[in-house]
Design an enzyme around this catalytic site. Structure first.
Site, PDB file in Angstrom:
ATOM      1  N   HIS A 145      47.702  35.940  41.245  1.00  9.53           N
ATOM      2  CA  HIS A 145      47.612  36.803  40.062  1.00  9.53           C
ATOM      3  C   HIS A 145      48.679  37.893  40.115  1.00  9.53           C
ATOM      4  CE1 HIS A 145      43.757  35.444  38.224  1.00  9.53           C
ATOM      5  NE2 HIS A 145      43.526  35.002  39.456  1.00  9.53           N
ATOM      6  N   ASP A 189      48.752  40.749  38.598  1.00  8.11           N
ATOM      7  CA  ASP A 189      48.172  42.087  38.745  1.00  8.11           C
ATOM      8  C   ASP A 189      47.411  42.244  40.052  1.00  8.11           C
ATOM      9  OD1 ASP A 189      46.295  40.270  37.860  1.00  8.11           O
ATOM     10  OD2 ASP A 189      45.318  41.622  36.456  1.00  8.11           O
ATOM     11  N   GLU A 212      34.054  29.484  41.666  1.00  6.47           N
ATOM     12  CA  GLU A 212      34.289  30.632  42.548  1.00  6.47           C
ATOM     13  C   GLU A 212      33.020  31.463  42.666  1.00  6.47           C
ATOM     14  OE1 GLU A 212      37.258  34.536  42.899  1.00  6.47           O
ATOM     15  OE2 GLU A 212      36.984  33.545  40.967  1.00  6.47           O
TER      16      GLU A 212
END
Length: 374
Positions: free
Chosen positions: A28, A30, A220
């Site tokens: 990711h 961010d 997840e």
């Protein structure tokens, strides 16, 4: 990023894992900022930080993310997203991400992010994607100038708890390109429990009609039906994390030939179709998928023939790098270079690239591992 000692990158056979060419499918944007960059960008926009030195800020992220809860883990992104609200900031973060991954030996990466989270200071969705594309191109050029070749593409995420998925799918199609830093696919991210992919079936229809590849966060933090929905409603070619596929395994007794494992219908489909699992071991430990690495289902899935791949998820929050993930797995499960090469080849098979590009990348991986073996 946190500072790591050189010996943390060394495999049992003495190989420096940073020398191994690597393919990264789940990272990711961010979640991989340099702490020093966060501090500088926060000062520019007047954002208060929990810590004001790079080392202490890196420690804060790792400790805050190590909660055993995905929703709590995701709260740390308020800081990183908060400093990524201008085109200049997005370009810088994207450029630095590419440079950092190249320095760790990554030769191909698909970096994902959610444009809808970066509009607080007046950017449009298209402006945001253009800035990241430019940053990835700059980072690729900077890495090449230092002798490191890397190719990077974007995966655009829609946030599953929001209502802009159709808009983001259309955005991904508009910016789809096989140029440096271009968009290669669509993803659904955010808190999994209570937000199934089926809630956004129209967005996945848009992607499918444009032949845009899809990966989807599933397995997840959600139940097995989240994986089912990713496969059926999202038409996902890969599963983001996917570790909860073990809920569809029945582990029986043992005899001289080993342990008996029966696959349920979903697990059977995922394994037999070669649906890649984008597994992020360190992140999975932080969000409660396993208490310790030896308890992680990675090796079980590998031994059963699932297409396991190794990713970082969020390098800052998990205090990790692609090389470190490989070292930690190799130390825990006694993997050798052949095993680590398989994980890269699995990732290449699942990469959102034309087959000719994947074949060239596979040759690059094979040559790189052979070079290290010599």
């Amino acid at each position: 990023m946190p500072q790591f000692a050189d010996d943390e990158f060394v495999l049992a056979d003495g190989t420096d894992a940073r020398l191994l060419p690597k393919v990264l499918l789940h990272d990711h944007l961010d979640g991989g900022l340099r702490p020093s960059t966060i501090i500088e960008l926060a000062e520019e926009v007047g954002l208060d930080l929990p810590e004001t030195t790079p080392d202490r800020l890196a420690q804060w992220f790792a400790e805050s993310a190590d909660s055993g809860s995905l929703p709590v883990y995701l709260q740390t992104f308020e800081v990183t997203v908060g400093v990524m609200q201008t085109a200049q900031a997005l370009r810088r973060v994207a450029r630095e991400a590419v440079v950092d991954l190249a320095a760790d030996g990554v030769v191909y990466a698909e970096i994902r992010w959610a444009p809808e989270q970066h509009l607080r200071r007046g950017l449009s969705l298209d402006d945001a994607v253009t800035a990241v594309t430019e940053g990835f191109a700059q980072g690729t050029e900077e890495a090449a100038a230092s002798g490191r070749e890397i190719r990077v593409q974007q995966l655009l995420c829609a946030m599953r708890q929001a209502d802009r998925a159709e808009e983001i799918a259309e955005l991904a199609i508009r910016h789809r390109a096989l140029v440096a830093g271009g968009v290669c696919g669509f993803d659904l991210a955010g808190p999994e429990a209570g937000f199934p992919p089926s809630d956004h079936s129209d967005a996945f229809d848009i992607a499918a009609e444009a032949w845009l590849p899809v990966t989807c966060h599933a397995g997840e933090d959600g139940e097995l039906d989240s994986i089912e929905s990713a496969l059926l409603d999202a038409r996902a070619l890969r599963l983001g994390h996917g570790v909860n596929i073990v809920d569809d395994l029945e582990i029986g007794g043992e005899d001289a030939s080993g342990t008996f494992v029966t696959l349920g219908p979903v697990a059977q489909w995922v394994r037999d179709r070669g649906v890649a699992l984008e597994i992020c071991p360190s992140s999975n430990l932080q969000t409660g998928d396993a208490e310790y690495l030896g308890d992680h289902p990675f090796d079980l899935l590998y031994q059963l023939g699932f297409a396991v791949t190794v990713s970082t998820d969020n390098r800052l929050m998990s205090a990790t790098l692609p090389s470190l993930e490989l070292v930690r797995l190799a130390d825990e499960f006694a993997y050798d270079l052949d095993d680590l090469e398989v994980f890269q080849l699995n990732a290449i098979d699942a990469a959102f690239l034309p087959v000719e590009d994947r074949e060239q990348l596979a040759d690059l991986i094979a040559d790189g591992f052979d070079e290290v073996r010599r």
